[in-house]
Design an enzyme around this catalytic site. Structure first.
Site, short mmCIF file in Angstrom:
data_model
loop_
_atom_site.label_atom_id
_atom_site.label_comp_id
_atom_site.label_asym_id
_atom_site.label_seq_id
_atom_site.Cartn_x
_atom_site.Cartn_y
_atom_site.Cartn_z
N PRO A 1 0.84 -1.20 0.00
CA PRO A 1 0.00 0.00 0.00
C PRO A 1 0.87 1.25 0.00
O PRO A 1 1.79 1.38 0.81
CB PRO A 1 -0.80 -0.12 1.31
CG PRO A 1 0.04 -1.01 2.18
CD PRO A 1 0.75 -1.95 1.26
N MET A 2 0.59 2.16 -0.94
CA MET A 2 1.37 3.40 -1.06
C MET A 2 0.41 4.56 -1.28
O MET A 2 -0.39 4.52 -2.22
CB MET A 2 2.36 3.30 -2.23
CG MET A 2 3.42 2.24 -2.06
SD MET A 2 4.45 2.05 -3.53
CE MET A 2 3.38 1.07 -4.59
N CYS B 1 2.33 2.55 9.46
CA CYS B 1 2.80 3.86 9.01
C CYS B 1 3.54 4.58 10.14
O CYS B 1 2.97 4.82 11.21
CB CYS B 1 1.64 4.72 8.53
SG CYS B 1 2.16 6.34 7.93
N LYS C 1 -1.24 -4.92 8.50
CA LYS C 1 0.16 -4.68 8.14
C LYS C 1 0.81 -3.98 9.32
O LYS C 1 0.33 -2.92 9.75
CB LYS C 1 0.28 -3.84 6.87
CG LYS C 1 1.70 -3.63 6.40
CD LYS C 1 1.73 -2.85 5.09
CE LYS C 1 3.16 -2.72 4.56
NZ LYS C 1 4.02 -1.89 5.43
N HIS D 1 6.49 -5.80 8.43
CA HIS D 1 7.61 -4.97 7.98
C HIS D 1 8.73 -5.11 9.02
O HIS D 1 8.53 -4.79 10.19
CB HIS D 1 7.17 -3.51 7.86
CG HIS D 1 8.20 -2.63 7.22
ND1 HIS D 1 7.86 -1.50 6.51
CD2 HIS D 1 9.55 -2.70 7.16
CE1 HIS D 1 8.97 -0.91 6.06
NE2 HIS D 1 10.00 -1.62 6.45
N ASN E 1 7.93 -7.93 4.42
CA ASN E 1 8.10 -6.60 3.83
C ASN E 1 9.45 -6.02 4.25
O ASN E 1 9.78 -6.01 5.44
CB ASN E 1 6.97 -5.69 4.31
CG ASN E 1 7.00 -4.31 3.67
OD1 ASN E 1 6.48 -3.36 4.22
ND2 ASN E 1 7.60 -4.18 2.50
N GLY E 2 10.23 -5.58 3.26
CA GLY E 2 11.53 -4.96 3.53
C GLY E 2 12.65 -5.60 2.76
O GLY E 2 12.75 -6.83 2.69
N ASN E 3 13.50 -4.79 2.14
CA ASN E 3 14.69 -5.22 1.40
C ASN E 3 14.36 -5.97 0.11
O ASN E 3 15.16 -6.77 -0.36
CB ASN E 3 15.60 -6.12 2.26
CG ASN E 3 15.91 -5.55 3.61
OD1 ASN E 3 15.79 -4.34 3.82
ND2 ASN E 3 16.32 -6.39 4.54
N ALA F 1 7.45 -1.85 -2.18
CA ALA F 1 6.90 -0.52 -2.42
C ALA F 1 7.86 0.31 -3.27
O ALA F 1 7.66 0.50 -4.46
CB ALA F 1 6.60 0.18 -1.10
#
Length: 468
Positions: A96-97, A179, A218, A246, A280-282, A304
């Site tokens: 999600p962005m 967030c 998330k 994340h 999520n990440g990298n 993302a």
């Protein structure tokens, strides 16, 4: 009479749940196709009313606490895993962005290796109160794959109300608990709810019991691994069917400086095998996808920033490529095909003509994908920045103007590659940088003049001293 009886049978068959309690993904596509024309926004009240009548009882049932229990032998017999499998077990997700994961860009990423997507983060209270906000920020279409609609919220009833507005137009509802930005602190949502786990539990429980579709979340991790494990268990027990983790804490905002912890995600997967975990990440390219899945054991990954830079970055292994096959066979070497940033944006413009979206989203994607070359082609960057004013929200005019600029970017890149054998941009300095350079040169010149003057004075003093 025969025709009417056949239609009645079809409707009865269409309104039954599948064996696992989830309707097939194709049902949403068929429903959206029959209730709207291509490119029309699917969030209008009339479509929701049609969907409510036509799909009553078709969606996945709300998840009760007991349904998260598995049979003791196979953790993947849990309801969360059944939901994940009903989506087709998608391995690669668009994260999600805000202003970034809108419909046309989701479709572009889906074309090049992505299997499922989240909507942009939607503010639950504004979504409930503003029809204009709903129209501008949410849309879907029959061609789209699995979709989770994400909301930020801190009031369970408002979250439920907003989610009910779109539950017939998606596969699940996601709650943003990750967030870390200042606006989330001000609004008391996202990762800043981590200090109030009771509120988070209430949000998830209320939605999971009140919606016809599964609820997902998330999150970010705590600094202590045990706190993170307890957090995930609480979310699972509250009704979360899928949990995206994340691997950074709320304080770790800079993805360039701080790598996400796959070790934490791996531990979560090991400790809670009955809930699908999205890592999520990298995630920068398809090699990272494979590495993350192998190391963490997660059910899927999401990305993302990499997709903002290049919507084809996760495309390796996808059989549905439509241009320059070699680009995707060598996705880890983008310098071999530098023009693909422009080609991707030309494809995005084609989708934009079918599925209009906010001008802010369009402009952001243009700069994200082509910004390295726009730093060299400063005249085209200026032309690009003039388009929102010239188009004045006329999406047809905007598409034509964007296409002219992007086509010229592609032409220049190909020319440079063929004539200069160069595949990377040479960034032209900005006016601010030029001013700084000029100021530095002036300061250096003044310093040299002062040094020379002081040296001359010292020489004069020395001569006077000798003469005396």
């Amino acid at each position: 009479a025969v025709l009417a009886f056949g239609l009645l049978l079809a409707l009865v068959a269409d309104t039954r749940d599948t064996a696992d309690g989830f309707r097939p993904l194709s049902t949403r596509r068929h429903r959206l196709a029959s209730s709207s024309t291509l490119g029309r926004r699917i969030s209008s009240p009339s479509v929701r009313r049609f969907a409510s009548r036509h799909r009553a009882g078709c969606r996945g049932r709300a998840v009760s606490d007991s349904e998260h229990d598995f049979d003791g032998k196979d953790p993947k017999s849990s309801r969360g895993w059944k939901f994940f499998k009903s989506l087709g077990s998608p391995k690669v997700w668009v994260a999600p962005m805000v202003d970034g994961s809108e419909l046309p860009y989701r479709l572009l990423c889906q074309k090049y290796g992505v299997n499922a997507a989240y909507s942009p983060m939607l503010h639950a209270r504004i979504f409930c109160d503003s029809a204009k906000y709903r129209k501008e920020h949410f849309s879907t279409c029959p061609e789209e794959g699995p979709l989770l609609v994400q909301f930020c919220a801190n009031d369970p009833q408002i979250f439920l109300k907003a989610a009910k507005m779109v539950e017939d137009e998606c596969e699940g509802i996601d709650l943003n608990l990750g967030c870390p930005q200042r606006i989330a602190r001000t609004g008391n949502y996202g990762a800043f709810l981590m200090s109030n786990l009771t509120k988070i539990k209430e949000l998830v429980e209320t939605a999971s019991k009140g919606l016809k579709v599964p609820v997902t979340v998330k999150i970010r991790v705590f600094e202590e691994i045990q706190d993170t494990l307890n957090y995930v268990r609480m979310l699972r027990d509250a009704g979360a069917s899928i949990i995206a983790v994340h691997g950074r804490t709320i304080k770790q905002k800079d993805a360039q400086e701080i790598r996400a912890s796959w070790d934490v995600i791996r531990r979560v997967v090991q400790e809670l095998p009955d809930v699908p975990i999205i890592a999520n990440g990298n995630i920068r390219n398809y090699r990272d996808v494979e590495a993350c899945l192998n190391y963490t054991g997660a059910a899927a990954v999401m990305s993302a920033q990499s997709l903002l830079h290049d919507p084809t970055s996760l495309a390796r292994g996808n059989p549905s490529f439509t241009y320059v096959e070699a680009i995707h066979q060598n996705v880890e070497f983008p310098e071999l095909y530098p023009e693909k940033c422009a080609r991707s944006m030309l494809e995005y413009i084609e989708l934009l003509e079918k599925f209009p979206t906010k001008m802010a989203s369009v402009h952001m994607h243009m700069h994200w994908c082509m910004r390295d070359w726009l730093a060299e082609f400063t005249d085209l960057r200026e032309n690009l920045n003039m388009i929102p004013k010239q188009a004045r929200n006329n999406i047809t005019l905007a598409c034509n103007l964007y296409r002219q600029v992007v086509s010229e970017v592609e032409r220049r890149i190909i020319h440079i590659k063929s004539r200069e054998n160069r595949t990377t941009p040479v960034r032209a300095p900005s006016w601010r940088e030029l001013e700084r350079a000029a100021a530095m040169a002036s300061a250096i010149h003044q310093q040299k003049e002062q040094s020379a003057a002081l040296a001359e004075l010292d020489k004069i003093r020395a001569n006077l001293k000798d003469s005396s």
